[in-house]
Design a protein around this motif. Structure first.
Motif, PDB file in Angstrom:
ATOM      1  N   UNK A  83      34.285  23.877   6.892  1.00 23.27           N
ATOM      2  CA  UNK A  83      34.742  24.973   7.169  1.00 23.27           C
ATOM      3  C   UNK A  83      35.120  25.526   6.765  1.00 23.27           C
ATOM      4  N   UNK A  84      36.397  25.007   6.448  1.00 22.20           N
ATOM      5  CA  UNK A  84      38.000  25.808   6.947  1.00 22.20           C
ATOM      6  C   UNK A  84      39.375  25.590   5.322  1.00 22.20           C
ATOM      7  N   UNK A  85      38.979  26.286   4.434  1.00 20.27           N
ATOM      8  CA  UNK A  85      39.621  25.682   2.876  1.00 20.27           C
ATOM      9  C   UNK A  85      40.801  26.070   3.666  1.00 20.27           C
ATOM     10  N   UNK A  86      41.254  26.117   4.571  1.00 20.78           N
ATOM     11  CA  UNK A  86      42.805  26.450   5.186  1.00 20.78           C
ATOM     12  C   UNK A  86      43.304  25.270   5.382  1.00 20.78           C
ATOM     13  N   UNK A  87      42.706  24.120   5.094  1.00 21.02           N
ATOM     14  CA  UNK A  87      43.702  22.909   5.021  1.00 21.02           C
ATOM     15  C   UNK A  87      44.363  22.351   4.086  1.00 21.02           C
ATOM     16  N   UNK A  88      43.919  23.541   2.847  1.00 16.72           N
ATOM     17  CA  UNK A  88      44.332  23.530   1.680  1.00 16.72           C
ATOM     18  C   UNK A  88      46.234  23.723   1.754  1.00 16.72           C
TER      19      UNK A  88
END
Length: 249
Positions: free
Chosen positions: A73-78
């Motif tokens: 749920x955390x797109x900041x992974x990219x």
């Protein structure tokens, strides 16, 4: 999430070691495409926190500590310095969100499964025991629409349904299972079944196809076989413990 993965690589140590073993054996068996393809393993009850391989690392060199810990749920992974492959994040994130039962997800473009995925009729008929193992247990995706990004990742995640195998037309194969051992065992035997089927087709002679009744019976027998996947994977880990023990580091 980034700090946790860097500062505490020992977190989920047994899970990390099992997944690293799967990468090493995929390389040994020629199921991989060097730094492409992805394996993931859920480590939270809801399946949304998962381990996955880092971008650019060859399957044959992956260690337990190399695996990234991500949140679906955390797109900041990219945005993190060690960001995962964009298709790995999109596809596996979508799958783990939609299928919490699928603890381990292995996606490869292995030779024979991918060849089957390229045929207009991608069904695997029950011609021998390995193929019968997967009778009525394979979903076939015929709607390929580019690399597994965005809407395509979400679409693919819906195609899996309740099956352990998704044969991805024009693409490859995806295996979903409750454990690394079961997923790798399914991957190995599905690839083997595809190899045998395509070899039989290459003879140009008629196939001896088992009845649906016999195929279902054999599939049930496979599923009831005691501890087969666990013993298979334990043997693989034992070999690596002797020959490539660094996979656990």
């Amino acid at each position: 999430m980034h700090n946790e993965a860097i500062a505490f690589p020992e977190a989920h140590a047994p899970a990390r070691a099992e997944l690293a073993c799967a990468f090493r054996w995929a390389a040994r068996l020629g199921l991989h495409e060097t730094i492409a393809n992805h394996f993931s393993l859920a480590v939270s009850e809801d399946g949304r926190r998962f381990l996955i391989n880092p971008y650019g690392r060859h399957f044959s060199r992956i260690r337990a500590r190399d695996l990234l810990l991500l949140d679906a749920d955390d797109p900041s992974a990219l945005e993190r310095p060690d960001a995962p492959d964009i298709t790995a994040w999109a596809l596996h994130g979508a799958l783990h969100r939609r299928h919490p039962r699928a603890r381990c997800i292995l996606h490869v473009h292995s030779k024979y499964a991918t060849a089957l995925a390229c045929l207009a009729d991608s069904r695997l008929p029950p011609i021998e025991q390995n193929a019968m193992r997967f009778f009525e247990r394979v979903a076939i995706d015929e709607g390929f629409d580019g690399m597994g990004l965005g809407d395509e990742a979400e679409r693919v995640s819906r195609q899996l349904g309740d099956k352990p195998i998704l044969l991805m037309g024009n693409h490859g194969v995806l295996v979903a299972a409750p454990s690394v051992a079961q997923a790798f065992d399914d991957l190995y035997y599905f690839e083997r079944a595809c190899e045998l089927y395509l070899t039989a087709l290459a003879t140009g002679r008629p196939l001896r196809i088992a009845s649906d009744e016999v195929a279902r019976k054999t599939a049930r027998q496979w599923q009831d076989y005691p501890d087969f996947a666990q013993r298979h994977f334990a043997a693989l880990q034992g070999i690596l413990d002797e020959e490539e023990p660094d996979y656990r580091n």
